[in-house]
Enzyme design. Structure first.
Site, mmCIF file in Angstrom:
data_model
loop_
_atom_site.group_PDB
_atom_site.id
_atom_site.type_symbol
_atom_site.label_atom_id
_atom_site.label_comp_id
_atom_site.label_asym_id
_atom_site.label_seq_id
_atom_site.Cartn_x
_atom_site.Cartn_y
_atom_site.Cartn_z
ATOM 1 N N HIS A 83 -9.488 -31.163 68.257
ATOM 2 C CA HIS A 83 -10.068 -30.802 67.481
ATOM 3 C C HIS A 83 -10.767 -29.509 68.007
ATOM 4 O O HIS A 83 -11.814 -28.990 67.714
ATOM 5 C CB HIS A 83 -11.283 -31.437 66.352
HETATM 6 C C1 LIG Z 1 -2.131 -34.191 68.215
HETATM 7 C C2 LIG Z 1 -3.094 -33.612 67.128
HETATM 8 C C3 LIG Z 1 -3.676 -34.426 66.009
HETATM 9 C C4 LIG Z 1 -4.729 -33.856 65.173
HETATM 10 N N1 LIG Z 1 -4.870 -34.638 64.039
HETATM 11 C C5 LIG Z 1 -5.585 -34.183 63.100
HETATM 12 C C6 LIG Z 1 -5.562 -34.799 61.560
HETATM 13 O O1 LIG Z 1 -4.891 -35.898 61.515
HETATM 14 N N2 LIG Z 1 -6.334 -34.352 60.657
HETATM 15 C C7 LIG Z 1 -6.741 -32.929 60.993
HETATM 16 O O2 LIG Z 1 -7.450 -32.421 60.056
HETATM 17 N N3 LIG Z 1 -6.801 -32.113 62.195
HETATM 18 C C8 LIG Z 1 -6.128 -32.759 63.072
HETATM 19 N N4 LIG Z 1 -5.879 -32.176 64.173
HETATM 20 C C9 LIG Z 1 -6.172 -30.748 64.242
HETATM 21 C C10 LIG Z 1 -5.800 -29.669 63.482
HETATM 22 O O3 LIG Z 1 -4.291 -29.967 63.315
HETATM 23 C C11 LIG Z 1 -6.019 -28.288 64.077
HETATM 24 O O4 LIG Z 1 -7.588 -28.147 63.819
HETATM 25 C C12 LIG Z 1 -5.531 -27.155 63.314
HETATM 26 O O5 LIG Z 1 -4.076 -27.464 63.086
HETATM 27 C C13 LIG Z 1 -5.724 -26.043 63.915
HETATM 28 O O6 LIG Z 1 -5.326 -24.771 63.243
HETATM 29 P P1 LIG Z 1 -5.226 -23.300 63.686
HETATM 30 O O7 LIG Z 1 -4.400 -22.444 62.554
HETATM 31 O O8 LIG Z 1 -6.558 -22.695 64.158
HETATM 32 O O9 LIG Z 1 -4.139 -23.332 64.943
HETATM 33 P P2 LIG Z 1 -2.849 -23.894 65.116
HETATM 34 O O10 LIG Z 1 -2.372 -24.738 63.979
HETATM 35 O O11 LIG Z 1 -2.788 -24.672 66.823
HETATM 36 O O12 LIG Z 1 -1.714 -22.733 65.143
HETATM 37 C C14 LIG Z 1 -1.906 -21.619 66.019
HETATM 38 C C15 LIG Z 1 -0.414 -21.206 66.344
HETATM 39 O O13 LIG Z 1 -0.460 -19.851 67.030
HETATM 40 C C16 LIG Z 1 0.698 -19.891 67.964
HETATM 41 N N5 LIG Z 1 0.422 -19.208 68.909
HETATM 42 C C17 LIG Z 1 -0.755 -19.262 69.908
HETATM 43 N N6 LIG Z 1 -0.871 -18.350 70.766
HETATM 44 C C18 LIG Z 1 0.091 -17.560 70.520
HETATM 45 C C19 LIG Z 1 0.898 -16.414 71.061
HETATM 46 N N7 LIG Z 1 0.184 -15.569 72.192
HETATM 47 N N8 LIG Z 1 1.892 -15.567 70.703
HETATM 48 C C20 LIG Z 1 2.192 -16.405 69.513
HETATM 49 N N9 LIG Z 1 2.084 -17.163 68.999
HETATM 50 C C21 LIG Z 1 0.910 -17.970 69.419
HETATM 51 C C22 LIG Z 1 0.940 -21.555 68.308
HETATM 52 O O14 LIG Z 1 2.279 -21.651 68.660
HETATM 53 C C23 LIG Z 1 0.486 -22.177 66.824
HETATM 54 O O15 LIG Z 1 1.539 -22.185 65.946
HETATM 55 C C24 LIG Z 1 -4.848 -32.421 64.996
HETATM 56 C C25 LIG Z 1 -4.587 -31.540 66.354
HETATM 57 C C26 LIG Z 1 -3.610 -32.381 67.328
HETATM 58 C C27 LIG Z 1 -3.218 -31.362 68.239
#
Ligand SMILES: Cc1cc2nc3c(=O)[nH]c(=O)nc-3n(C[C@H](O)[C@H](O)[C@H](O)COP(=O)(O)OP(=O)(O)OC[C@H]3O[C@@H](n4cnc5c(N)ncnc54)[C@H](O)[C@@H]3O)c2cc1C
Length: 527
Positions: A466
């Site tokens: 997280h």
């Molecule tokens: C293994 C795991 C288990 C988890 N389990 C849970 C759970 O059960 N419940 C829960 O609530 N949360 C869980 N989480 C946490 C939750 O999934 C994250 O907090 C959430 O997905 C974050 O969303 P975000 O949009 O901030 O980032 P992300 O969903 O990580 O999205 C970021 C995106 O940007 C892209 N990106 C990054 N840099 C670049 C770049 N330079 N150029 C182009 N694209 C780029 C990445 O490829 C990615 O697709 C878990 C996370 C993981 C990794």
């Protein structure tokens, strides 16, 4: 109104934002993602761990942690459409109302619980809980009970109650404390994150373009205004331009991109060869994470996923292929809950998981026998670290230093987690779970007094996946974005993902991230 918007990252937040912003046919939305379409393993709820260290995982590691015996801890992050929400454990959790009232008190007016609840409800399609003051139906994000419950999860549930924890049927209801089953972002036996729930149904909108396999290198800034992004596609450098750029690249990607664009602590940027464009000292600070400690027990009988034979797993996969039912619809971590480490703690400070598999270290250590692993996660860590660039090379991973335990001034993080280990032992020793357990597995088994348990935690704790907070929202000089998610001091640039959390929430971070994206869409639509 921004007539054209570039969204960087099609993760949990980016898919929501692209969907909402393209509802207006007069706005052109370009969604850029480094990864590709999510693989079949992402659809299968049981297979989330199977994607670690593959091409759909960025596979980060922290810097050596002085509070954790100099270990470099593994941090998986999703690199595909759906982002980390396409390889996460699917648990739907909002946290506590006091978390958001706390955000407001930290300098984020308009982010109190009464303000954020409507955004949670807007996304939600709750299969069991329907419409009520705290739940809703009709949103793009289906939230449902885990389709398959393993018998051992029922034993855990009963034992946790025997150990003194109340039953709770809705952790997103009026009371978080208690034990039960987490609701999941699963629909009809398949993972249903924002890539599928939000984005996929609207991909044919003529004003929405999704381009995958695109590595964003930096934001283009002219005269104090973001005008587009530079990116690599098939090894070639390209640029895209728009009225507004929104970074949804996650708690690692978004801060890294700001720094690569010259937005961050000017001295630190110069030191790695990046010319500062805007001195914003808070970028990459405030890196927070949920720290987790598992302890594993061997079972007297074959239990859970760890107890399945190869033939049984093949049969379960065949069942999932045919009907989307059976053991493969479980995330194996749906039994759990929230507890207070001591009676004088007002709100739960530990999240518990009764995982039906005898493994540690993200399943890289698998016990030689069937078993269960009881996890305790610290809800509101004081440990607080940094993300910094190693160099000006945009393809080099940044240095991630959460400073677990070493940045916790009074040692309360470690003390609370020690109590979490003791609570999990109490559950394991309670009927009816104790009847299937033969022994606690080494090395936690040897750790009996507080000092030894703390030493075990330092040597074996993991992330609960997280990371958050590296582009903190607020109103002070160290804040990176203002309460409408605009990067302070730069026009036409916002951040909308887990990096804007001012303080970690008391629960899993996906639903709060989706809420942030819903609110970002409102702010952008409002001008
Ligand atoms: C293994 C795991 C288990 C988890 N389990 C849970 C759970 O059960 N419940 C829960 O609530 N949360 C869980 N989480 C946490 C939750 O999934 C994250 O907090 C959430 O997905 C974050 O969303 P975000 O949009 O901030 O980032 P992300 O969903 O990580 O999205 C970021 C995106 O940007 C892209 N990106 C990054 N840099 C670049 C770049 N330079 N150029 C182009 N694209 C780029 C990445 O490829 C990615 O697709 C878990 C996370 C993981 C990794």
């Amino acid at each position: 109104m921004s007539e054209s918007v570039i969204i960087v990252g099609a993760g949990s937040a980016g898919c929501v934002l692209a969907t909402r912003l393209s509802e207006n046919p007069h706005r052109r939305v370009l969604l850029l993602e480094a990864g590709r379409a999510a693989p079949k393993d992402s659809d299968i709820p049981a297979n989330w761990v199977a994607m670690f260290n593959t091409g759909v995982d960025w596979g980060y590691h922290t810097e050596p942690q002085s509070g954790c015996k100099m270990r470099r801890l593994f941090w998986p992050r999703g690199r595909m459409v759906g982002g980390s929400g396409a390889l996460n454990a699917m648990i739907y959790m909002r946290g506590l109302p006091s978390d958001y009232d706390g955000w407001e008190a930290l300098g984020c007016p308009g982010w109190g619980w009464r303000n954020v609840l409507p955004a949670f409800l807007k996304s939600e399609n709750n299969v069991r809980l329907g419409n009520s003051p705290l739940h809703s139906v009709g949103g793009p994000l289906t939230v449902s009970d885990v389709p398959y419950v393993d018998p051992t999860e029922l034993l855990w549930h009963a034992a946790a109650q025997a150990a003194g924890l109340p039953a709770n049927e809705d952790f997103n209801g009026p009371v978080q404390e208690g034990v039960g089953f987490f609701q999941l972002t699963v629909k009809d036996g398949e993972r249903f994150g924002t890539g599928k729930g939000f984005l996929r149904p609207v991909l044919d909108r003529p004003n929405l373009t999704l381009t995958t396999g695109v590595r964003i290198l930096r934001v283009l800034i002219e005269h104090g205004r973001a005008v587009g992004v530079a990116y690599l596609l098939n090894g070639e450098l390209h640029e895209a331009r728009a009225d507004e750029v929104v970074l949804c690249a996650g708690a690692i990607g978004s801060a890294q991109l700001l720094l690569l664009s010259g937005i961050g602590p000017a001295d630190e940027l110069r030191a790695v060869g990046v010319a500062p464009v805007h001195d914003l000292p808070g970028v990459g600070k405030n890196l927070q994470d949920h720290i987790n400690i598992p302890i594993t027990f061997a079972a007297r009988e074959r239990v859970g996923i760890g107890g399945m034979t190869g033939q049984e797993i093949d049969a379960a996969l065949a069942e999932w292929d045919a009907t989307r039912t059976g053991p493969m619809t479980s995330n194996w971590a749906a039994a759990g809950g929230f507890a207070r480490s001591t009676p004088d703690v007002i709100e739960p400070d530990l999240q518990l998981y009764g995982v039906i598999s005898g493994n540690r270290d993200h399943a890289r250590y698998i016990a030689g026998a069937p078993g269960i692993t009881l996890h305790a996660t610290l809800q509101r860590p004081d440990s607080n670290g940094t993300l910094t660039l190693r160099s000006a090379d945009p393809l080099e991973y940044p240095a991630l230093d959460p400073r677990y335990f070493s940045s916790d001034p009074d040692g309360s993080d470690l003390a609370t987690m020690t109590l979490g280990v003791r609570l999990n032992r109490k559950i394991a020793a309670s009927a009816p779970l104790r009847d299937v357990i033969s022994r606690e597995i080494t090395p936690s088994a040897e750790a009996q007094d507080d000092e030894a348990i703390a030493d075990f935690i330092r040597g074996h704790c993991t992330t609960l996946y997280h990371p958050a907070g590296t582009c903190r929202m607020g109103s002070d000089t160290l804040a990176v974005v203002d309460p409408t998610l605009r990067v302070r001091g730069i026009e036409g640039l916002r951040v909308a993902d887990a990096s804007v959390f001012p303080k970690m929430v008391s629960g899993n971070t996906n639903a709060p991230t989706i809420m942030v994206a819903e609110r970002a869409a409102e702010f952008i639509a409002g001008g």
